[in-house]
Scaffold this motif. Structure first.
Motif, short mmCIF file in Angstrom:
data_model
loop_
_atom_site.label_atom_id
_atom_site.label_comp_id
_atom_site.label_asym_id
_atom_site.label_seq_id
_atom_site.Cartn_x
_atom_site.Cartn_y
_atom_site.Cartn_z
N LEU A 57 0.87 -1.24 0.11
CA LEU A 57 -0.07 -0.01 0.11
C LEU A 57 0.76 1.36 -0.27
N GLU A 58 1.97 1.25 0.47
CA GLU A 58 2.71 2.37 0.76
C GLU A 58 3.22 3.16 -0.70
N ARG A 59 3.15 2.28 -1.91
CA ARG A 59 3.46 3.00 -3.12
C ARG A 59 2.36 3.66 -3.71
N TYR A 60 1.10 3.72 -2.98
CA TYR A 60 0.07 4.49 -3.44
C TYR A 60 0.03 5.89 -2.64
N LEU A 61 0.69 6.02 -1.77
CA LEU A 61 0.91 7.18 -0.80
C LEU A 61 1.64 8.39 -1.69
N PRO A 62 1.11 9.63 -1.39
CA PRO A 62 1.84 10.64 -2.24
C PRO A 62 3.32 10.90 -1.57
N ALA A 63 3.93 11.42 -2.70
CA ALA A 63 5.51 11.48 -2.52
C ALA A 63 5.98 12.15 -1.40
N TRP A 64 5.11 13.40 -1.11
CA TRP A 64 5.37 14.17 -0.06
C TRP A 64 5.09 13.53 1.51
N PHE A 65 4.27 12.64 1.33
CA PHE A 65 3.89 12.19 2.79
C PHE A 65 4.92 11.45 3.50
N ARG A 66 5.82 10.81 3.03
CA ARG A 66 6.76 9.93 3.73
C ARG A 66 7.49 10.86 4.51
N SER A 67 7.85 12.15 4.38
CA SER A 67 8.78 12.96 5.17
C SER A 67 8.09 13.71 6.17
N LYS A 68 6.75 13.56 6.08
CA LYS A 68 6.17 14.36 7.25
C LYS A 68 5.79 13.17 8.39
N ARG A 69 6.63 13.31 9.47
CA ARG A 69 6.86 12.35 10.48
C ARG A 69 6.11 12.86 11.69
N SER A 70 5.45 13.95 11.50
CA SER A 70 4.54 14.45 12.75
C SER A 70 3.45 15.42 12.10
N LEU A 71 2.30 15.63 12.84
CA LEU A 71 1.35 16.61 12.58
C LEU A 71 1.97 18.11 12.37
N ASN A 72 2.86 18.38 13.10
CA ASN A 72 3.64 19.61 12.93
C ASN A 72 4.37 19.69 11.77
N GLN A 73 4.99 18.68 11.41
CA GLN A 73 5.71 18.70 10.11
C GLN A 73 4.67 19.01 8.92
N PHE A 74 3.43 18.01 8.92
CA PHE A 74 2.48 18.28 7.96
C PHE A 74 1.66 19.53 7.90
N TRP A 75 1.74 20.15 9.07
CA TRP A 75 1.26 21.44 9.36
C TRP A 75 1.84 22.66 8.59
N ASN A 76 3.25 22.23 8.60
CA ASN A 76 4.19 23.49 8.21
C ASN A 76 4.31 23.28 6.56
N PHE A 77 3.95 22.03 6.27
CA PHE A 77 3.89 21.78 4.66
C PHE A 77 2.54 22.54 3.97
N ILE A 78 1.55 22.15 4.56
CA ILE A 78 0.13 22.52 3.84
C ILE A 78 -0.03 23.91 4.34
N LYS A 79 0.33 24.55 5.32
CA LYS A 79 -0.27 26.00 5.46
C LYS A 79 0.63 27.01 4.65
N MET A 80 2.00 26.37 4.12
CA MET A 80 2.76 27.13 3.19
C MET A 80 2.24 26.93 1.70
N LYS A 81 1.76 25.81 1.54
CA LYS A 81 1.33 25.40 0.11
C LYS A 81 -0.02 25.99 -0.30
N PHE A 82 -0.99 25.99 0.54
CA PHE A 82 -2.31 26.54 0.12
C PHE A 82 -2.71 27.58 1.40
N HIS A 83 -3.43 28.37 1.27
CA HIS A 83 -3.80 29.36 2.20
C HIS A 83 -5.23 29.32 2.61
#
Length: 259
Positions: free
Chosen positions: A48-74
């Motif tokens: 199943l891992e192959r179906y994940l978005p490429a960016w998802f693997r590097s997001k090891r916490s919700l804080n890392q995900f938040w820093n990613f998504i808040k900069m990408k879309f407002h």
């Protein structure tokens, strides 16, 4: 970790993961423990891992995900649409089992680049070819252009980012990866590699004629699903071939830096 007790199958786990990420992206209160559980659930599953978005693997916490998504879309609506789109291949696979071994091989090969844009281009093609043949044809051409430019940029090969056409990109890439027909003596290899050149040129022309990149007259020819599927399969196979050749060349150079 209440969420672990609520999940009965892989689809529910994927749906929970998307909703959790959307919740964090839109200001809701969610738990990092739940995220860690769901992330491990898929990262550690090789099927199943192959179906994940490429960016998802590097997001090891919700804080890392938040820093990613808040900069990408407002805006919240953009974040929701992005996340549903990014996880659609995983949800579709779990819901219908519709992906083929070829699609899985191409996705796995393209993920060698670790490029969000390349992975998204391939997923966009698969999503469009049934209901939006014109968009799928345009996306098939864009996938090759993205792959070619990614390789040239990695090799520090200069080209005109704004004006260079797909066939010219192919000429540069084929010479860089030793795939130009004139670089081989064996007739069958010359023939096959010449055919690759024809496919690239044809996809560019097909996009100009049947894609959605340009305005069309009232008498235009409308592509069908089979035309779009042909473009998607050709583009995906070519992109996979170049991705694997590029990675092999990288390996050869690391083993023998004089190559």
């Amino acid at each position: 970790m209440a969420i672990a007790h609520e999940i009965r199958n892989d689809y529910e786990a994927a749906d929970a993961l998307v909703n959790l990420l959307i919740g964090r992206a839109t200001g809701e209160s969610v738990y990092d423990d739940d995220f860690q559980y769901l992330r491990d659930y898929f990262i550690k599953n090789s099927e199943l891992e192959r179906y994940l978005p490429a960016w998802f693997r590097s997001k090891r916490s919700l804080n890392q995900f938040w820093n990613f998504i808040k900069m990408k879309f407002h805006h919240y609506v953009e974040r929701r649409e992005f996340l549903w789109s990014e996880f659609e291949p995983l949800l579709l696979h779990l819901e219908t089992g519709s992906s083929s071994p070829v699609e899985e091989d191409i996705l796995a090969g393209l993920q060698l680049f670790n490029s969000e844009e390349i992975t998204r281009s391939w997923k966009r093609m698969l999503e469009r070819f049934k209901n939006d043949p014109e968009g799928a044809i345009t996306a098939s051409r864009n996938l090759l252009e993205t792959v070619f430019k990614h390789i040239l940029d990695a090799r520090k090969i200069e080209y005109d980012h704004d004006k260079i056409e797909l066939p010219d990109l192919y000429k540069k890439i084929s010479k860089e990866l030793n795939l130009a027909p004139e670089l081989h003596r064996e007739p069958i290899f010359k023939q096959i590699l010449g055919g690759c050149s024809g496919v690239v040129t044809g996809l560019g022309a097909l996009r100009n004629r049947l894609g959605d990149a340009h305005g069309k007259s009232a008498k235009r020819v409308r592509p069908s699903e089979r035309h779009a599927k042909l473009a998607v399969n050709l583009s995906g196979s070519m992109a996979l071939f170049f991705a694997e050749t590029y990675k092999k060349e990288q390996h050869n150079q690391s083993v023998d830096p004089t190559r």
